[in-house]
Every structure is written in structure tokens, then in C-alpha cells.
Design a protein around this motif. Structure first.
Motif, PDB file in Angstrom:
ATOM      1  N   MET A   1       0.710  -1.163   0.015  1.00 27.46           N
ATOM      2  CA  MET A   1       0.131   0.138   0.082  1.00 27.46           C
ATOM      3  C   MET A   1       0.912   1.174   0.047  1.00 27.46           C
ATOM      4  N   GLU A   2       0.421   2.339  -0.655  1.00 27.65           N
ATOM      5  CA  GLU A   2       1.220   3.492  -0.938  1.00 27.65           C
ATOM      6  C   GLU A   2       1.332   4.004   0.648  1.00 27.65           C
ATOM      7  N   SER A   3       0.373   4.159   1.357  1.00 33.49           N
ATOM      8  CA  SER A   3       0.623   4.738   2.568  1.00 33.49           C
ATOM      9  C   SER A   3       1.472   4.179   3.465  1.00 33.49           C
ATOM     10  N   PHE A   4       1.665   2.645   3.477  1.00 37.26           N
ATOM     11  CA  PHE A   4       2.717   1.965   4.120  1.00 37.26           C
ATOM     12  C   PHE A   4       4.262   2.287   3.375  1.00 37.26           C
ATOM     13  N   ALA A   5       4.158   2.392   2.193  1.00 38.00           N
ATOM     14  CA  ALA A   5       5.577   2.898   1.578  1.00 38.00           C
ATOM     15  C   ALA A   5       5.892   4.133   2.036  1.00 38.00           C
ATOM     16  N   GLN A   6       5.208   5.009   2.238  1.00 35.89           N
ATOM     17  CA  GLN A   6       5.482   6.321   2.729  1.00 35.89           C
ATOM     18  C   GLN A   6       5.948   6.404   4.335  1.00 35.89           C
ATOM     19  N   GLU A   7       5.335   5.469   5.015  1.00 27.43           N
ATOM     20  CA  GLU A   7       5.687   5.166   6.196  1.00 27.43           C
ATOM     21  C   GLU A   7       7.264   4.697   6.240  1.00 27.43           C
ATOM     22  N   LEU A   8       7.346   3.789   5.229  1.00 26.62           N
ATOM     23  CA  LEU A   8       8.868   3.234   5.306  1.00 26.62           C
ATOM     24  C   LEU A   8       9.881   4.354   4.994  1.00 26.62           C
ATOM     25  N   LEU A   9       9.517   5.238   3.972  1.00 27.50           N
ATOM     26  CA  LEU A   9      10.372   6.264   3.660  1.00 27.50           C
ATOM     27  C   LEU A   9      10.687   7.207   4.929  1.00 27.50           C
ATOM     28  N   ASN A  10       9.598   7.659   5.578  1.00 30.62           N
ATOM     29  CA  ASN A  10       9.698   8.360   6.856  1.00 30.62           C
ATOM     30  C   ASN A  10      10.490   7.866   7.558  1.00 30.62           C
ATOM     31  N   SER A  11      10.763   6.657   7.961  1.00 29.32           N
ATOM     32  CA  SER A  11      11.676   5.663   8.673  1.00 29.32           C
ATOM     33  C   SER A  11      12.923   5.579   8.212  1.00 29.32           C
ATOM     34  N   GLY A  12      13.335   6.128   6.960  1.00 23.70           N
ATOM     35  CA  GLY A  12      14.493   5.962   6.572  1.00 23.70           C
ATOM     36  C   GLY A  12      14.886   4.547   5.720  1.00 23.70           C
ATOM     37  N   PHE A  13      13.709   3.988   5.034  1.00 26.87           N
ATOM     38  CA  PHE A  13      13.926   2.856   4.137  1.00 26.87           C
ATOM     39  C   PHE A  13      13.838   3.319   2.835  1.00 26.87           C
ATOM     40  N   LYS A  14      14.695   2.556   2.004  1.00 25.65           N
ATOM     41  CA  LYS A  14      14.643   2.957   0.427  1.00 25.65           C
ATOM     42  C   LYS A  14      14.412   1.777  -0.232  1.00 25.65           C
ATOM     43  N   LYS A  15      14.527   0.668   0.211  1.00 22.68           N
ATOM     44  CA  LYS A  15      14.468  -0.810  -0.400  1.00 22.68           C
ATOM     45  C   LYS A  15      13.395  -1.619   0.425  1.00 22.68           C
ATOM     46  N   MET A  16      12.683  -2.436  -0.251  1.00 18.96           N
ATOM     47  CA  MET A  16      11.798  -3.607   0.453  1.00 18.96           C
ATOM     48  C   MET A  16      11.920  -4.885  -0.415  1.00 18.96           C
ATOM     49  N   ILE A  17      12.456  -5.783   0.177  1.00 20.91           N
ATOM     50  CA  ILE A  17      12.625  -7.269  -0.641  1.00 20.91           C
ATOM     51  C   ILE A  17      11.602  -7.868  -0.055  1.00 20.91           C
ATOM     52  N   VAL A  18      10.677  -8.591  -1.225  1.00 22.40           N
ATOM     53  CA  VAL A  18       9.497  -9.311  -0.485  1.00 22.40           C
ATOM     54  C   VAL A  18       9.714 -10.881  -1.105  1.00 22.40           C
ATOM     55  N   GLN A  19       9.864 -11.678  -0.170  1.00 20.43           N
ATOM     56  CA  GLN A  19       9.751 -13.341  -0.515  1.00 20.43           C
ATOM     57  C   GLN A  19       8.211 -13.540  -0.490  1.00 20.43           C
ATOM     58  N   PHE A  20       7.419 -13.608  -1.461  1.00 19.53           N
ATOM     59  CA  PHE A  20       5.947 -13.717  -1.572  1.00 19.53           C
ATOM     60  C   PHE A  20       5.507 -15.042  -1.767  1.00 19.53           C
ATOM     61  N   GLY A  21       6.332 -16.047  -1.899  1.00 18.59           N
ATOM     62  CA  GLY A  21       5.759 -17.518  -1.789  1.00 18.59           C
ATOM     63  C   GLY A  21       5.465 -17.923  -3.390  1.00 18.59           C
ATOM     64  N   LYS A  22       5.760 -19.340  -3.371  1.00 16.61           N
ATOM     65  CA  LYS A  22       5.554 -19.853  -4.773  1.00 16.61           C
ATOM     66  C   LYS A  22       4.071 -19.676  -5.461  1.00 16.61           C
ATOM     67  N   GLY A  23       4.027 -19.501  -6.755  1.00 11.89           N
ATOM     68  CA  GLY A  23       2.768 -19.356  -7.208  1.00 11.89           C
ATOM     69  C   GLY A  23       2.099 -18.109  -7.232  1.00 11.89           C
ATOM     70  N   TYR A  24       2.865 -17.039  -6.707  1.00 11.27           N
ATOM     71  CA  TYR A  24       2.078 -15.727  -6.440  1.00 11.27           C
ATOM     72  C   TYR A  24       2.854 -14.721  -7.346  1.00 11.27           C
ATOM     73  N   GLN A  25       3.421 -15.001  -8.137  1.00  8.61           N
ATOM     74  CA  GLN A  25       4.344 -13.912  -8.818  1.00  8.61           C
ATOM     75  C   GLN A  25       3.328 -13.078  -9.622  1.00  8.61           C
ATOM     76  N   ARG A  26       2.375 -13.728 -10.277  1.00 12.46           N
ATOM     77  CA  ARG A  26       1.433 -12.829 -11.087  1.00 12.46           C
ATOM     78  C   ARG A  26       0.576 -11.658 -10.469  1.00 12.46           C
ATOM     79  N   SER A  27      -0.034 -12.285  -9.305  1.00  8.36           N
ATOM     80  CA  SER A  27      -0.702 -11.496  -8.342  1.00  8.36           C
ATOM     81  C   SER A  27       0.294 -10.414  -7.786  1.00  8.36           C
ATOM     82  N   PHE A  28       1.398 -10.966  -7.351  1.00 10.61           N
ATOM     83  CA  PHE A  28       2.318  -9.804  -6.948  1.00 10.61           C
ATOM     84  C   PHE A  28       2.692  -8.488  -7.983  1.00 10.61           C
ATOM     85  N   THR A  29       2.954  -9.068  -9.254  1.00  9.30           N
ATOM     86  CA  THR A  29       3.241  -8.265 -10.235  1.00  9.30           C
ATOM     87  C   THR A  29       1.992  -7.300 -10.257  1.00  9.30           C
ATOM     88  N   ALA A  30       0.842  -7.663 -10.422  1.00 10.03           N
ATOM     89  CA  ALA A  30      -0.356  -7.168 -10.504  1.00 10.03           C
ATOM     90  C   ALA A  30      -0.815  -6.103  -9.458  1.00 10.03           C
TER      91      ALA A  30
END
Length: 203
Positions: free
Chosen positions: A25-54
Motif C-alpha cells: 500500500m502506498e501509505s505504508f510505503a510512505q511510512e517506510l520512507l519516513n523511517s529511512g527505508f529505501k528498499k523492500m525485498i519481498v519473498q512472496f511465496g510460490k505461485g504468487y508472482q502474477r498476483s504480486f506483479t499485478a
């Protein structure tokens, strides 16, 4: 402010869509930026790549990212940006070297409540937010998360954006207890009982 990386893991088998939806969610992304985060690596589980990309939608990008070998993934990571291009997102289905990824890249871990994933982060001394999958039947994730949280090793929540954001704020204010590198047998037995029941204590 030093640039930081968040690592999100859903475990190697069952995807955890509600957690992924929260962290993308964009609001969570903004919270991360406010806390000094510039990257997020997400291990989302097998078979979920299409949904993640969407879920990334038009934020999808083909720009170079970490080498797949460094992430323990033999496919092509999903890559994109959020928060007006300020937060880089790298998505992978799984990792064969997840402990190395956590050790080398993660300044904070958000994990499902699997015991193995919890212990991977705590043994490496990483701040940890555990998100309980409340859609699973006959599981003991909440009890496991509660046990660790009661010992002040981590902060636990449900897969709701407001709860994850509050956990992020709490971690910035709270001093957590370092996890013992050699936890005792009684603690191990308690965790096994919570996860699998008394019949599997010797496993």
C-alpha cells in the motif's frame, strides 16, 4: 539518514496475500520512507508472482536489481518502485539462502508467524515484526507469536495496514530483548507444543 532495507517473508510454501497487500500500500510505503527505508525485498511465496506483479501495477520496472544468485532465487525477480519512485521493491517467490539475505540486507524483517522464519531473524539479531495469518485453520501461529512477544523478542500483529504501521512505530520507540543464541530445551519444547501439539515433543 542511512538508507535501510526491509525484508518481508511469507514462508516457502503457502502465500500470504493479506500481508503482501498491506506492505504494497502506498501509505505504508510512505511510512517506510519516513523511517529511512529505501528498499523492500519481498519473498512472496510460490505461485504468487502474477498476483504480486499485478499489485505493483504501473509501478513495474525492468531495471537491474540484486543478482538473483545473491537472493537465492533462480528466476527473474519482480522489480518496481513505490512512493513516487523513492522506494525500490524487489519481489521473489522463494530464497534458498534466506538466512544470508536476512543477514546481509535486512535492517528490519516482517515475517509470517512460522517458527522457522521467526528464529531465522531473531538468531541474526534483526528487529522483527510478526504478522499472524488468521485465515489458516487449526494452526497455532497466534500462540507462537504471543509467546515470543511476551518475552519481548518481537512485536506481533494481524495482517492489517494500521496494525503493521503501529508496529513499525513501536519498534522505533521500544528496546527489544536480544534473543539468546542458545535457547534452552524447555523453551524449545514449549514452541514445539504450541506449533504441533504434545505428541511431537521429541521431534
Amino acid at each position: 539518514m542511512t538508507s535501510k532495507t526491509l525484508f518481508v517473508t511469507c514462508g516457502a510454501t503457502v502465500p500470504f496475500p493479506k500481508l503482501i497487500e498491506c506492505v504494497l500500500m502506498e501509505s505504508f510505503a510512505q511510512e517506510l520512507l519516513n523511517s529511512g527505508f529505501k528498499k523492500m525485498i519481498v519473498q512472496f511465496g510460490k505461485g504468487y508472482q502474477r498476483s504480486f506483479t499485478a499489485l505493483l501495477g504501473r509501478r513495474y520496472s525492468d531495471d537491474p536489481v540484486y543478482p538473483s544468485n545473491d537472493l537465492g532465487y533462480d528466476g527473474k525477480p519482480v522489480h518496481g518502485y513505490m512512493a513516487s519512485g523513492q522506494l525500490e521493491i524487489i519481489g521473489i517467490e522463494y530464497s534458498t539462502r534466506i538466512q544470508n539475505v536476512i543477514a546481509e540486507y535486512a535492517d528490519l524483517v516482517i515475517s509470517h508467524a512460522g517458527t522457522g522464519s521467526i528464529l531465522d531473524s531473531l538468531r541474526l539479531g534483526k528487529p522483527l515484526i510478526v504478522c499472524v495469518n488468521d485465515t489458516l485453520m487449526d494452526n497455532h501461529q497466534q500462540q507462537i507469536a504471543d509467546k515470543f512477544e511476551a518475552a519481548n523478542y518481537l512485536i506481533a500483529c494481524l495482517p492489517k495496514e494500521n496494525e503493521i504501521v503501529e508496529c513499525l512505530h513501536r519498534l522505533q520507540r521500544k528496546r527489544m530483548t536480544p534473543f539468546p543464541q542458545a535457547y534452552n530445551e524447555n523453551f524449545r519444547q514449549t514452541l514445539v507444543t504450541l506449533a504441533y501439539g504434545p505428541a511431537n515433543l521429541k521431534s
